[in-house]
Design a protein around this motif. Structure first.
Motif, PDB file in Angstrom:
ATOM      1  N   LEU A   1       0.824  -1.203   0.000  1.00 53.27           N
ATOM      2  CA  LEU A   1       0.000   0.000   0.000  1.00 53.27           C
ATOM      3  C   LEU A   1       0.863   1.260   0.000  1.00 53.27           C
ATOM      4  O   LEU A   1       0.646   2.171  -0.817  1.00 53.27           O
ATOM      5  CB  LEU A   1      -0.915  -0.005   1.224  1.00 53.27           C
ATOM      6  CG  LEU A   1      -1.747   1.263   1.460  1.00 53.27           C
ATOM      7  CD1 LEU A   1      -2.747   1.454   0.321  1.00 53.27           C
ATOM      8  CD2 LEU A   1      -2.469   1.181   2.810  1.00 53.27           C
ATOM      9  N   ARG A   2       1.833   1.328   0.897  1.00 48.42           N
ATOM     10  CA  ARG A   2       2.618   2.550   1.066  1.00 48.42           C
ATOM     11  C   ARG A   2       3.654   2.757  -0.021  1.00 48.42           C
ATOM     12  O   ARG A   2       4.093   3.896  -0.259  1.00 48.42           O
ATOM     13  CB  ARG A   2       3.304   2.530   2.432  1.00 48.42           C
ATOM     14  CG  ARG A   2       2.332   2.531   3.611  1.00 48.42           C
ATOM     15  CD  ARG A   2       1.486   3.798   3.606  1.00 48.42           C
ATOM     16  NE  ARG A   2       0.489   3.785   4.693  1.00 48.42           N
ATOM     17  CZ  ARG A   2      -0.353   4.777   4.917  1.00 48.42           C
ATOM     18  NH1 ARG A   2      -0.340   5.851   4.144  1.00 48.42           N
ATOM     19  NH2 ARG A   2      -1.224   4.701   5.911  1.00 48.42           N
ATOM     20  N   LEU A   3       4.051   1.688  -0.715  1.00 51.65           N
ATOM     21  CA  LEU A   3       5.047   1.834  -1.778  1.00 51.65           C
ATOM     22  C   LEU A   3       4.412   1.769  -3.165  1.00 51.65           C
ATOM     23  O   LEU A   3       5.129   1.729  -4.175  1.00 51.65           O
ATOM     24  CB  LEU A   3       6.137   0.767  -1.636  1.00 51.65           C
ATOM     25  CG  LEU A   3       6.936   0.826  -0.331  1.00 51.65           C
ATOM     26  CD1 LEU A   3       8.074  -0.195  -0.361  1.00 51.65           C
ATOM     27  CD2 LEU A   3       7.486   2.227  -0.068  1.00 51.65           C
ATOM     28  N   GLY A   4       3.093   1.778  -3.223  1.00 55.84           N
ATOM     29  CA  GLY A   4       2.412   1.832  -4.506  1.00 55.84           C
ATOM     30  C   GLY A   4       2.487   0.560  -5.314  1.00 55.84           C
ATOM     31  O   GLY A   4       2.432   0.597  -6.553  1.00 55.84           O
ATOM     32  N   LEU A   5       2.572  -0.580  -4.646  1.00 58.67           N
ATOM     33  CA  LEU A   5       2.612  -1.870  -5.334  1.00 58.67           C
ATOM     34  C   LEU A   5       1.208  -2.467  -5.366  1.00 58.67           C
ATOM     35  O   LEU A   5       0.396  -2.208  -4.475  1.00 58.67           O
ATOM     36  CB  LEU A   5       3.566  -2.824  -4.614  1.00 58.67           C
ATOM     37  CG  LEU A   5       5.034  -2.382  -4.552  1.00 58.67           C
ATOM     38  CD1 LEU A   5       5.802  -3.258  -3.566  1.00 58.67           C
ATOM     39  CD2 LEU A   5       5.661  -2.456  -5.933  1.00 58.67           C
ATOM     40  N   PRO A   6       0.906  -3.285  -6.372  1.00 61.17           N
ATOM     41  CA  PRO A   6      -0.425  -3.905  -6.422  1.00 61.17           C
ATOM     42  C   PRO A   6      -0.641  -4.817  -5.214  1.00 61.17           C
ATOM     43  O   PRO A   6       0.305  -5.445  -4.717  1.00 61.17           O
ATOM     44  CB  PRO A   6      -0.387  -4.719  -7.719  1.00 61.17           C
ATOM     45  CG  PRO A   6       0.734  -4.128  -8.517  1.00 61.17           C
ATOM     46  CD  PRO A   6       1.738  -3.627  -7.535  1.00 61.17           C
ATOM     47  N   ALA A   7      -1.860  -4.874  -4.739  1.00 60.47           N
ATOM     48  CA  ALA A   7      -2.184  -5.803  -3.659  1.00 60.47           C
ATOM     49  C   ALA A   7      -1.936  -7.225  -4.142  1.00 60.47           C
ATOM     50  O   ALA A   7      -2.413  -7.611  -5.216  1.00 60.47           O
ATOM     51  CB  ALA A   7      -3.635  -5.632  -3.233  1.00 60.47           C
ATOM     52  N   PRO A   8      -1.168  -8.008  -3.397  1.00 61.56           N
ATOM     53  CA  PRO A   8      -0.814  -9.350  -3.887  1.00 61.56           C
ATOM     54  C   PRO A   8      -1.989 -10.318  -3.858  1.00 61.56           C
ATOM     55  O   PRO A   8      -2.881 -10.226  -3.009  1.00 61.56           O
ATOM     56  CB  PRO A   8       0.280  -9.791  -2.910  1.00 61.56           C
ATOM     57  CG  PRO A   8       0.016  -9.015  -1.658  1.00 61.56           C
ATOM     58  CD  PRO A   8      -0.534  -7.693  -2.106  1.00 61.56           C
ATOM     59  N   ASP A   9      -1.990 -11.252  -4.799  1.00 58.88           N
ATOM     60  CA  ASP A   9      -2.975 -12.327  -4.826  1.00 58.88           C
ATOM     61  C   ASP A   9      -2.602 -13.408  -3.820  1.00 58.88           C
ATOM     62  O   ASP A   9      -1.434 -13.524  -3.413  1.00 58.88           O
ATOM     63  CB  ASP A   9      -3.057 -12.950  -6.226  1.00 58.88           C
ATOM     64  CG  ASP A   9      -3.544 -11.966  -7.276  1.00 58.88           C
ATOM     65  OD1 ASP A   9      -4.374 -11.098  -6.915  1.00 58.88           O
ATOM     66  OD2 ASP A   9      -3.099 -12.065  -8.429  1.00 58.88           O
ATOM     67  N   ASP A  10      -3.573 -14.191  -3.418  1.00 57.15           N
ATOM     68  CA  ASP A  10      -3.330 -15.330  -2.534  1.00 57.15           C
ATOM     69  C   ASP A  10      -3.023 -16.567  -3.368  1.00 57.15           C
ATOM     70  O   ASP A  10      -3.735 -16.869  -4.342  1.00 57.15           O
ATOM     71  CB  ASP A  10      -4.555 -15.618  -1.658  1.00 57.15           C
ATOM     72  CG  ASP A  10      -4.791 -14.519  -0.637  1.00 57.15           C
ATOM     73  OD1 ASP A  10      -3.837 -13.778  -0.339  1.00 57.15           O
ATOM     74  OD2 ASP A  10      -5.927 -14.403  -0.140  1.00 57.15           O
ATOM     75  N   VAL A  11      -1.966 -17.281  -2.971  1.00 56.01           N
ATOM     76  CA  VAL A  11      -1.639 -18.559  -3.609  1.00 56.01           C
ATOM     77  C   VAL A  11      -1.240 -19.536  -2.513  1.00 56.01           C
ATOM     78  O   VAL A  11      -1.053 -19.158  -1.362  1.00 56.01           O
ATOM     79  CB  VAL A  11      -0.485 -18.418  -4.629  1.00 56.01           C
ATOM     80  CG1 VAL A  11      -0.883 -17.502  -5.785  1.00 56.01           C
ATOM     81  CG2 VAL A  11       0.781 -17.913  -3.951  1.00 56.01           C
TER      82      VAL A  11
ATOM     83  N   TYR B   1      12.057   4.883   1.429  1.00 54.31           N
ATOM     84  CA  TYR B   1      12.071   3.620   0.691  1.00 54.31           C
ATOM     85  C   TYR B   1      11.755   3.841  -0.787  1.00 54.31           C
ATOM     86  O   TYR B   1      12.377   3.221  -1.669  1.00 54.31           O
ATOM     87  CB  TYR B   1      11.076   2.633   1.296  1.00 54.31           C
ATOM     88  CG  TYR B   1      11.595   1.927   2.530  1.00 54.31           C
ATOM     89  CD1 TYR B   1      12.650   1.028   2.454  1.00 54.31           C
ATOM     90  CD2 TYR B   1      11.022   2.153   3.774  1.00 54.31           C
ATOM     91  CE1 TYR B   1      13.119   0.360   3.575  1.00 54.31           C
ATOM     92  CE2 TYR B   1      11.481   1.498   4.911  1.00 54.31           C
ATOM     93  CZ  TYR B   1      12.541   0.604   4.804  1.00 54.31           C
ATOM     94  OH  TYR B   1      13.008  -0.049   5.920  1.00 54.31           O
ATOM     95  N   ARG B   2      10.793   4.705  -1.079  1.00 52.17           N
ATOM     96  CA  ARG B   2      10.455   4.949  -2.483  1.00 52.17           C
ATOM     97  C   ARG B   2      11.657   5.516  -3.239  1.00 52.17           C
ATOM     98  O   ARG B   2      11.939   5.118  -4.374  1.00 52.17           O
ATOM     99  CB  ARG B   2       9.251   5.890  -2.583  1.00 52.17           C
ATOM    100  CG  ARG B   2       7.912   5.203  -2.342  1.00 52.17           C
ATOM    101  CD  ARG B   2       6.750   6.098  -2.704  1.00 52.17           C
ATOM    102  NE  ARG B   2       6.588   7.190  -1.730  1.00 52.17           N
ATOM    103  CZ  ARG B   2       5.796   7.129  -0.674  1.00 52.17           C
ATOM    104  NH1 ARG B   2       5.096   6.030  -0.438  1.00 52.17           N
ATOM    105  NH2 ARG B   2       5.684   8.160   0.141  1.00 52.17           N
ATOM    106  N   LYS B   3      12.359   6.466  -2.633  1.00 50.87           N
ATOM    107  CA  LYS B   3      13.535   7.044  -3.274  1.00 50.87           C
ATOM    108  C   LYS B   3      14.645   6.012  -3.432  1.00 50.87           C
ATOM    109  O   LYS B   3      15.307   5.958  -4.465  1.00 50.87           O
ATOM    110  CB  LYS B   3      14.021   8.240  -2.460  1.00 50.87           C
ATOM    111  CG  LYS B   3      13.079   9.434  -2.494  1.00 50.87           C
ATOM    112  CD  LYS B   3      13.551  10.542  -1.571  1.00 50.87           C
ATOM    113  CE  LYS B   3      12.553  11.693  -1.533  1.00 50.87           C
ATOM    114  NZ  LYS B   3      12.968  12.749  -0.564  1.00 50.87           N
ATOM    115  N   HIS B   4      14.848   5.195  -2.398  1.00 55.32           N
ATOM    116  CA  HIS B   4      15.888   4.179  -2.467  1.00 55.32           C
ATOM    117  C   HIS B   4      15.559   3.143  -3.541  1.00 55.32           C
ATOM    118  O   HIS B   4      16.425   2.790  -4.358  1.00 55.32           O
ATOM    119  CB  HIS B   4      16.035   3.491  -1.123  1.00 55.32           C
ATOM    120  CG  HIS B   4      16.918   2.279  -1.152  1.00 55.32           C
ATOM    121  ND1 HIS B   4      18.273   2.339  -1.383  1.00 55.32           N
ATOM    122  CD2 HIS B   4      16.614   0.949  -1.006  1.00 55.32           C
ATOM    123  CE1 HIS B   4      18.782   1.128  -1.373  1.00 55.32           C
ATOM    124  NE2 HIS B   4      17.809   0.263  -1.149  1.00 55.32           N
TER     125      HIS B   4
END
Length: 362
Positions: free
Chosen positions: A284-294, A352-355
């Motif tokens: 959420l905070r780094l703008g990544l898609p919510a992961p699917d469950d596997v 973290y986003r900048k790094h």
């Protein structure tokens, strides 16, 4: 006036320009701001001219391989140059120090470098500390010395180290040397915050390449913000150690559960974090898609194909239970644990986003 400056307590931070060591330096400076003595003149010997706690001696000195250039130096600090792989460069660096905080380590895969820096380097530092009459040494190690889990809430006395990497094995060897000398060992597990280049970046890279996560069971991990770890170190440094003895010594003991002078402590937020929450907050905070469950098996297969450099042990550290009872250190220091990962992570998300913007993901 605080304890450090009341007793002219002098602290040498080894690795003070690194992730954890830098946070320790900042925490120590917060305890000496306003009433700390002025730094000595540039070029003066570390900690003054040989009289421990002499007037004008700075409270905090940083040992690093390459001190920052003058414009970037903090005027409240002293900087000394030394290399753990070359004992000759350490001669005199502990002179006048009452406490040494050892937060330098090598965590790469080169076994020779691990032994040279983590184990032999610590032995060389201990020898110099003994020679200088240092009273206390605090070593920041890692709970990774326990190896793969599952580990579900053991105390320090209930754990048996079983390192599964050269880095962890060499840091455990360093721990043994520190404990024999009567020093104190801290074992955090997952540490996050500005400067973290392993925990959250590895998790973010994994989520980018494998946008899913095992559905059940959700593992739990001991996590600590680097500033909370540093505050714990600063609290230990500031303890009144009168009556502990004249200094470090070979064979002095300490051991797990030791008194004021030595022992092993887990350092973590008292509430373990679920992997599901760590993953959801990071995404959420780094703008990544919510992961699917596997399934767990499918996730391991996808990860092995997409991130072959991630070892089985590193994978286990992120996906199996690795949480430890940290009540002893909380009782001893009284450091408030503060909010958990979800509430604390937003304040360092920009870093973290900048790094991560400059880190290859493939």
């Amino acid at each position: 006036m605080n304890y450090l400056t009341r007793t002219r307590h002098s602290v040498l931070v080894v690795g003070g320009s690194g992730f954890i060591g830098g946070a320790v330096v900042r925490a120590l400076l917060r305890t000496t701001t306003d009433d700390a003595p002025a730094p000595t003149a540039p070029g003066a010997p570390a900690f003054g001219t040989g009289t421990r706690g002499a007037p004008g001696t700075p409270a905090v000195t940083v040992l690093c391989r390459r001190p920052p250039e003058p414009p970037a130096r903090d005027p409240r600090l002293r900087y000394v140059t030394g290399d753990l792989t070359d004992p000759r460069t350490l001669r005199g660096v502990c002179s006048g120090a009452t406490t040494v905080v050892h937060a330098a380590s090598y965590v790469g895969g080169d076994a020779d470098r691990c032994r040279e820096i983590n184990h032999l380097g610590t032995l060389a530092l201990l020898e110099e500390a003994r020679r200088a009459g240092v009273r206390r040494l605090l070593y920041v190690s890692t709970a990774a010395v326990y190896g793969s889990g599952p580990h579900r809430g053991p105390t320090e006395e209930e754990t048996v180290p079983a390192p599964q990497s050269a880095a962890s094995a060499s840091r455990l060897a360093a721990e043994h040397a520190v404990l024999r000398a009567g020093g104190l060992v801290l074992r955090p597990h997952l540490v996050y915050g500005p400067g973290d280049r392993w925990f959250v970046p590895t998790l973010a890279r994994l989520l980018h390449l494998v946008p899913c996560w095992p559905r059940e069971p959700s593992a739990h991990s001991s996590v600590v913000h680097v500033d909370d770890l540093a505050a714990t170190v600063a609290a230990l440094v500031g303890e009144d150690t009168e009556g502990e003895g004249s200094g470090l010594g070979e064979g002095a003991g300490g051991g797990i559960g030791g008194g004021a002078g030595g022992g092993v402590f887990h350092v973590a937020h008292p509430r373990p974090e679920s992997a599901a929450d760590l993953v959801a907050t990071t995404a959420l905070r780094l703008g990544l898609p919510a992961p699917d469950d596997v399934s767990a098996a499918e996730h391991r297969r996808l990860t092995a194909r997409a991130v072959p450099a991630l070892s089985a042990h590193q994978y286990d550290l992120l996906t199996q239970d690795h949480w430890y009872d940290s009540s002893r250190i909380l009782r001893r220091t009284g450091v408030e644990p503060g909010p958990g990962f979800a509430a604390r992570f937003p304040e360092c998300a920009d870093w973290y986003r900048k790094h991560l913007a400059g880190v290859p993901t493939g």
